[in-house]
Write an enzyme that holds these catalytic residues in place. Structure first.
Site, PDB file in Angstrom:
ATOM      1  N   ASP A1102       8.321 -53.273  15.403  1.00 34.45           N
ATOM      2  CA  ASP A1102       9.017 -54.494  14.992  1.00 34.45           C
ATOM      3  C   ASP A1102      10.463 -54.190  14.631  1.00 34.45           C
ATOM      4  O   ASP A1102      10.743 -53.200  13.942  1.00 34.45           O
ATOM      5  CB  ASP A1102       8.304 -55.108  13.786  1.00 34.45           C
ATOM      6  N   LYS A1171      12.740 -63.700   1.733  1.00 32.56           N
ATOM      7  CA  LYS A1171      12.719 -63.050   3.050  1.00 32.56           C
ATOM      8  C   LYS A1171      12.995 -64.033   4.177  1.00 32.56           C
ATOM      9  O   LYS A1171      13.833 -63.782   5.048  1.00 32.56           O
ATOM     10  CB  LYS A1171      11.362 -62.366   3.267  1.00 32.56           C
ATOM     11  N   ASP A1331      11.002 -60.243  18.938  1.00 31.43           N
ATOM     12  CA  ASP A1331      11.583 -58.944  18.572  1.00 31.43           C
ATOM     13  C   ASP A1331      10.522 -57.967  18.081  1.00 31.43           C
ATOM     14  O   ASP A1331      10.830 -57.007  17.389  1.00 31.43           O
ATOM     15  CB  ASP A1331      12.661 -59.121  17.498  1.00 31.43           C
TER      16      ASP A1331
END
Length: 1418
Positions: A1102, A1171, A1331
């Site tokens: 990741d 986050k 991603d």
């Protein structure tokens, strides 16, 4: 008569007056009148008969003008059967288009008084106005006569002048009245008996008030001598009325003249009688009513006749216009000077181009359907109609609407029947329109000649067209190579050519297989040109086939046959995993449902035939020149519509109580199902199905052998090229039906669904005595209700409660999915063009775009095909990965789901698990009074409870579909076809069962191919398990592996007792993926040789806040690069924790200063809270969106006080944005530059922002101002109004806010595609979730190396410089575009030119450091 009245009004008058049918048309100014026209004039004169007025008046009227206000909405012929229907239709139209009332002020002045009043212009008639003037004049003259007599009594001299004027005026009124009566009597004698039976005043109150003639002429008179003369002479007044008729004729005659031109064209080409006996035998009886071409007419006659018609039309119009009064001339000029105003279009030219484009798209679709339904003559009539419309337009407008493509479609239709005479007539039309023959035109000519018997004339014609093509610069090879063929067209055309050129063998241009991109040109060394032999001395590298091995040709062909059967069926029915108890009357309900199914099928079939016959009858008596829905509906058999509606009935009946589709959504869904069925049937009949089967068989052979250096696209292109010598073309673009067509077709089926589907309200009664004596109470099975959706109220479709109960009681225990919503049972067809790829027969969209987004498609079609290869090949690589279901984990998930779900484990719970709200005492309960505040709170709680129920049901259904599909495919291998959004981000096409989405969705899938773990595979597996927990984000790899060894007992306990053990896995950030990894670790741990263990488990790598990584690389920002792990460091840098630490430091300072909200947040500024906001900041999240994100996280913390959620979320949003700006200065500068460029491009240039990705994919942001006006239903006609982003104003706010995140998304997709192609070339299994990259445990090191190398290669390109250059070339203004007057517009243009060149400054970070960064992707 029809020249003076719009057709629906004429029809209504004809019905009311019982007139005979008109025998001819005429105009009072066009060379004589007919009997019908005389009748109309007499009727209209009597209707507006003016009363005589005096020669003298002292009437003053403000705004004394002669004007006629009218707005004519022409409908060529009415089909309403009764007068009541006509009146209702007229009232409905008038309500839809309200007319603004106009008023005048009347000032009445006498010698003693003056009175002023206001009256509506619409209600003023010449008769009433004349009576008003007569009354006033009579009062004045009587007053003067009385004054004279009074003066005479007083002994003053008496002249008698006033008395004489009064007597003359009274005599004049009597004479005029007698003359009017005489005129009426004479006209009544000339009229038929029906006229004499009609009371015209009654007609005035019935027809005129109903809106049929509400645009009456209004005549206002002044006091000058000229006007007095008109008042005194009824003949002059009649002339004025006649002049108004002429003006109306100008407006109404525009449409009539166009229809006359259509009819003239049809007559010129002899569309009156069938010519060939073969063509009179038609597949559809409807075709027999259509006219045919008379090939005996010559081009010269046609041209001469059309010229005569044009001259006659001009002279008629000029003669009519000469009779228009001066005031009406002024009004026409004023109307033409109205300025252009539109919220959607920039200028009138853009609006015109949008209409032309929409019309052309509709025409292409319509002509295609006409030809496929054997209605070539209707298609020809449509072309004639629109040729006539644009005949007087400029050449560019004509060619943009009536293009050679339209003629080519129709030419192939006639060529399929061997009608060369028809084709010749079309060739003449093409020449008249100034169009050039294309390769496809010659291909149609050769096909048609090939279907005709060979004789001397036939051979001469073939030779003639060959010579003509060569004179135009087309060789036979070019014609055969560039043309598109279906069925046997290619073979027939080739046979015709070989009649005169026996040795001719077409040479087809081989496709370009390699890349034309600096980043990928190194891959071209593996590609052999088409037809070239491999060098025997050179070692071939077949590693690209490693990820595709393991399947025999026979196995793949069997899977392909199963997949084709699924797509031909259109849907797949599977068993549901829902755990429910059986009802006592379940068997009875199933029997009743089967009976209903049979009854409904008969009713639907009968209703479709009935409504189609009605449409056919209506279409038959309409002009041939407009597009209608009947043609689309005749393209399929009745049985297909029946199947579609039966499936929709069950889908609606099993729907949610809290959600139902709106009527508009249902229109579109039904239309899309019809279109999908039509496209499948078309492929079955035009030979595409057989050709796909042949090529796919060869494709399976290549997979089986594994001896190829080509990727899947290149393999498919070679196979298609090898079979180009025969059969249909494989690169045929599927013509999608426009949204308006889908809606119209869907509306037709919806009407049957609502009106004809009935259900007996007593159907669930089981007592035989009751059912024998009780008659059926048939009620509509579906009804509609109106529900608020945001600010709008929308109509939704609901099933009858009895039908819902019947389906619930029968408990079918099955789920049905469309075939394009489920995984494929065989490898997908590779994307080789933007239109061909994905499913074998079902249409797959390469790019997910809204219907109005056409600009990006234009850019794609205009680009070099080689520039699209990188994106297409990446989609093909991802789609070629075979999958299977992790059955060991699936059984655990299904068990939790069937036991009611678990919110903490993210397994949705059914809505029934939501506890009910407490009830309040009744309002009249005096013992327990309830305050208004409590009742308001209860109301809010009910709304929240209902919303929560809806959310829970939606999540529960999503999990049910996903788990049921996983259970269905548990023992099967399957593939996931992919497509992308407009930015290039890729997605699996099947929405329910894929590896994207939540933790639950990702955990269920594993690779079908197994690879041995090797030396380091087991370590990667354990490291992956720790990464999923989120417990060691800031620790090194070594520390994570040591931690894995420490907790190995917990891992093994989780694998052995997932629901009854200590459940260590449930505390993870990603619990279900962690549990799946624990099970795989346990299997490896207990295997005799871990390095030889065959693992299918995917390992994830990741990106570390990938958006910020791209910003840091673009700006070469040293500090930012270190924060997101672009630089090699001993331990990973967690940007989320770093931002949280900055925010916490600021919070402590504010708390010491006495800020209460900062004190309330003590201990709650956590990484998880901020986050999502940090992650989405680089993707353009607004402060409002960030506040919602943080508030959601604070609500999930049990200990946080709920009263502080909103103040705390506002505070944290502000501090998070400030911390990010402090940490990433270069990122903010680039983001601001992107935003400013987009704002100026959208605001100053009024264009959408577009760019080209580093891999060559054109990107256009599809954000435009949407016009919310309701488009009126067009009945039979196909509405040509379509929204298209190419011609509309951009939404400036969305364009500027979306450009920074969209550009970064296009970069991360480019990085993923580069990594994908590199891994495929090396033979690695590669899958991506944006991603996050997946591969086997044994190939993680190779993936990491490729990922870093491709990131460095991508950002080594001058990305910002190329973007600036592209924007300068596309949007910058030239020197002659400036006015140099200091205006705001001029300054904005200069600012745009300056901003697009002012790129942000870059730092000094060395990109090669990424190659050594362990935690860049980890």
């Amino acid at each position: 008569m029809y020249r003076l009245l719009s057709a629906n009004r004429a029809a209504a008058v004809q019905r009311v007056l019982r007139l005979p049918a008109p025998t001819s048309t005429g105009c009072s100014n066009c060379g004589g009148t007919t009997h019908n026209l005389t009748q109309y004039q007499q009727y209209y004169q009597m209707l507006y008969r003016p009363a005589p007025a005096s020669k003298f008046t002292h009437m003053y009227i403000k705004y004394a003008i002669l004007v006629a206000t009218t707005t004519v909405a022409l409908r060529t012929q009415s089909t309403t059967p009764t007068q009541a229907d006509a009146l209702a239709q007229a009232k409905k139209k008038r309500l839809r288009k309200p007319r603004y009332a106009k008023y005048v002020e009347l000032l009445e002045v006498t010698e003693m008084t003056a009175s002023e009043r206001k009256s509506r212009v619409k209600r003023l008639k010449s008769k009433k106005l004349a009576e008003f003037i007569q009354k006033t004049q009579m009062q004045i003259l009587e007053k003067r006569a009385r004054d004279e007599r009074r003066a005479q009594k007083k002994g003053q001299p008496y002249s008698g002048l006033a008395q004489q004027q009064l007597e003359e005026y009274q005599q004049l009124i009597l004479e005029n009245s007698s003359a009017s009566k005489l005129i009426l009597e004479e006209s009544a004698q000339r009229q038929p008996a029906e006229y004499q039976k009609i009371d015209l005043d009654a007609v005035d109150s019935s027809i005129l008030e109903a809106g049929m003639y509400d645009d009456k002429p209004m005549i206002f008179f002044g006091k000058d001598t000229y006007t007095k003369r008109f008042i005194a002479n009824p003949v002059e007044v009649h002339k004025i009325l006649k002049s108004f008729h002429n003006y109306r004729d100008i407006i109404e005659g525009i449409e009539n003249e166009r229809q006359d031109n259509i009819e003239t064209d049809l007559a010129n080409f002899g569309l009156n009688a069938p010519k060939l006996a073969v063509e009179s035998t038609l597949l559809d009886p409807f075709e027999s009513i259509e006219p045919y071409i008379d090939e005996q007419k010559t081009v010269g006659e046609n041209k001469a006749q059309s010229n005569i018609n044009a001259v006659t039309a001009k002279s008629k119009k000029r003669q009519v216009f000469e009779h228009v009064p001066y005031a009406i001339h002024i009004m026409i000029v004023q109307f033409s000077l109205n300025s252009f105003k539109s919220k959607v279009h920039v200028n009138e030219e853009q609006e015109r181009l949008a209409k032309q484009r929409a019309l052309n798209m509709n025409l292409i679709t319509y002509i295609n359907v006409c030809v496929s339904a054997n209605m070539e003559n209707r298609a020809l009539s449509t072309i004639f109609a629109y040729r006539s419309r644009v005949k007087k337009s400029n050449a560019s407008q004509k060619q943009s609407i009536i293009s050679i493509e339209l003629y080519n479609i129709l030419l192939h239709g006639y060529a399929g029947k061997g009608s060369f005479d028809r084709c010749q007539e079309l060739f003449r039309l093409i020449s008249e329109d100034g169009l050039q023959f294309s390769e496809q035109t010659y291909a149609a000519a050769f096909e048609c000649l090939g279907r005709v018997e060979s004789d001397a004339q036939n051979l001469q014609l073939i030779e003639q067209y060959i010579e003509k093509a060569e004179q135009q610069g087309y060789t036979l090879n070019q014609i055969m190579d560039r043309s598109k063929f279906v069925s046997d067209q290619r073979d027939i055309a080739l046979d015709a050519i070989r009649r005169v050129r026996p040795d001719f063998t077409p040479v087809y241009v081989p496709p370009q297989l390699g890349y034309d991109n600096e980043l990928l040109n190194n891959h071209n060394e593996y590609v052999l040109p088409v037809g070239a032999e491999a060098d025997a001395m050179k070692q071939q590298d077949f590693s690209i086939m490693n990820s595709k091995r393991g399947y025999s040709k026979a196995q793949l062909e069997q899977l392909a046959r199963e997949q084709l059967q699924v797509e031909l069926n259109g849907c797949i029915t599977i068993k549901s995993i829902e755990k429910t108890k059986e009802f006592a009357n379940a068997e009875f309900c199933r029997t009743k449902l089967k009976e209903l199914d049979q009854i409904w099928r008969k009713q639907i079939s009968a209703a479709i035939v009935r409504d189609l016959n009605t449409l056919r009858a209506q279409v038959r008596f309409k002009p041939h020149g407009y597009m209608n829905y009947y043609t689309y509906l005749k393209a399929l058999e009745t049985s297909h519509f029946t199947d579609i509606l039966i499936k929709e009935i069950y889908k609606l009946a099993e729907g949610s109580e809290t959600f139902s589709p709106t009527v508009g959504q249902l229109y579109k869904e039904l239309g899309q199902r019809v279109q999908q069925c039509y496209q499948i049937e078309l492929k079955k009949h035009n030979g595409t199905l057989e050709k796909v089967g042949d090529i796919y068989s060869s494709y399976c052979e290549l997979w089986d052998s594994g001896k190829s250096q080509d990727n899947t696209r290149q393999m498919w292109q070679r196979l298609v090229h090898e079979q180009r010598h025969s059969g249909p073309s494989m690169d045929l673009p599927e013509v999608s039906w426009p949204t308006n067509v889908l809606t119209g077709v869907g509306r037709f089926l919806y009407n049957i669904l609502v009106r004809d589907i009935k259900i007996d309200s007593h159907i669930m009664r089981q007592k035989k005595a009751t059912t024998a004596t009780t008659p059926q109470n048939l009620l509509p099975a579906f009804y509609t209700l109106f529900r608020n959706q945001g600010r709008l109220v929308k109509e939704e479709v609901k099933p009858h409660p009895v039908l819902s109960r019947l389906l619930r009681a029968s408990r079918q225990q099955t789920l049905t999915f469309d075939s394009n919503l489920v995984p494929m049972l065989c490898p997908p067809q590779p994307w080789s063009t933007p239109h061909n790829g994905g499913y074998l027969l079902n249409k797959s969209d390469l790019i997910r775009l809204p219907q109005q987004a056409v600009q990006q498609w234009d850019r794609i079609h205009a680009s070099n095909p080689q520039h699209l290869y990188p994106a297409l090949d990446s989609l093909n690589q991802l789609a070629s990965v075979p999958w299977r279901v992790n059955t060991q984990l699936l059984d655990v998930i299904i068990k939790v789901f069937q036991n009611g779900g678990d919110a903490k484990l993210d397994v949705p719970q059914p809505p029934s698990s939501l506890p009910p709200l407490p009830t309040l005492p009744a309002a009249n309960d005096s013992e327990n009074p309830v305050s208004p505040a409590e009742r308001a709170k209860q109301f809010r709680d009910k709304l929240g409870h209902r919303r929560k129920q809806s959310e829970m049901y939606s999540l529960w259904c999503d999990a049910l579909y996903r788990l049921s599909l996983a259970q269905h495919y548990r023992d099967k291998v399957f593939w996931l076809p992919h497509n992308m959004d407009f930015r290039g981000r890729v997605y699996p096409v099947p929405p329910h069962l894929n590896h994207l989405g939540s933790d639950l969705a990702r955990s269920m899938l594993i690779f079908d191919q197994a690879q041995p773990l090797g030396v380091d595979g087991f370590s990667w597996l354990k490291l992956h398990c720790i990464n999923l927990t989120g417990l060691k984000k800031r620790d090194s790899v070594r520390e994570r592996l040591l931690y894995a060894e420490e907790i190995m007992p917990e891992i093994l306990d989780s694998a052995d007792n997932p629901l009854t053990g200590r459940m260590w896995w449930s505390k993870s950030d990603e619990p279900w993926q962690t549990l799946a990894c624990c099970m795989e670790i346990a299997n490896v741990q207990r295997s005799p040789d871990p390095s030889a263990y065959l693992s299918r488990f995917p390992i994830h790598q990741d990106g570390s806040c990938n958006g910020l990584q791209h910003y840091a690389a673009l700006g070469r920002d040293q500090a930012g690069a270190c924060s997101v792990n672009l630089a090699p460091l001993a331990i990973p840098q967690d940007v989320y924790s770093a931002v949280a630490a900055l925010v916490e430091r600021t919070r402590k300072t504010d708390a010491k200063n006495g800020l209460h909200v900062a004190a309330a947040l003590e201990g709650f500024v956590r990484r998880k809270v901020i986050k999502q906001t940090v992650m989405t900041t680089v993707y353009g999240v607004t402060r409002y969106g960030a506040r919602l994100q943080i508030a959601r996280q604070l609500k999930d913390i049990d200990d946080f006080p709920k009263d502080w959620v909103w103040p705390a979320s506002t505070y944290l949003t502000t501090k998070t944005f400030e911390s990010l700006r402090e940490m990433f200065t270069s990122t903010r500068e680039i983001q601001d530059w992107f935003t400013e460029c987009a704002r100026l491009i959208a605001g100053v240039c009024s264009q959408n922002v577009e760019w080209v990705t580093p891999l060559g994919l054109p990107v256009v942001q599809p954000y435009n101002r949407q016009d919310m006006k309701h488009v009126p239903r067009a009945g039979l006609r196909v509405n040509n109004i379509m929204s298209m982003d190419l011609y509309e104003r951009p939404n400036i706010l969305k364009q500027k806010n979306a450009f920074p995140p969209n550009f970064i998304h296009s970069l991360d997709s480019s990085h993923m595609m580069l990594t994908s192609l590199q891994c495929e070339r090396q033979g690695l299994t590669f899958v991506s979730v944006h991603d996050c990259f997946w591969t086997h445990a044994c190939t993680v090191p190779e993936l990491n190396r490729a990922c870093r190398e491709q990131f460095v290669a991508l950002h080594s390109q001058p990305i910002l410089e190329q973007l600036s250059k592209f924007m300068r070339q596309t949007y910058s203004f030239r020197d002659n575009d400036f006015t140099n007057d200091g205006s705001v517009e001029d300054l904005s243009k200069r600012q745009l030119n300056r901003i697009v060149q002012q790129m942000p400054q870059k730092g000094d970070f060395d990109l090669r450091n990424v190659l050594d960064s362990v935690y860049f992707f980890s």
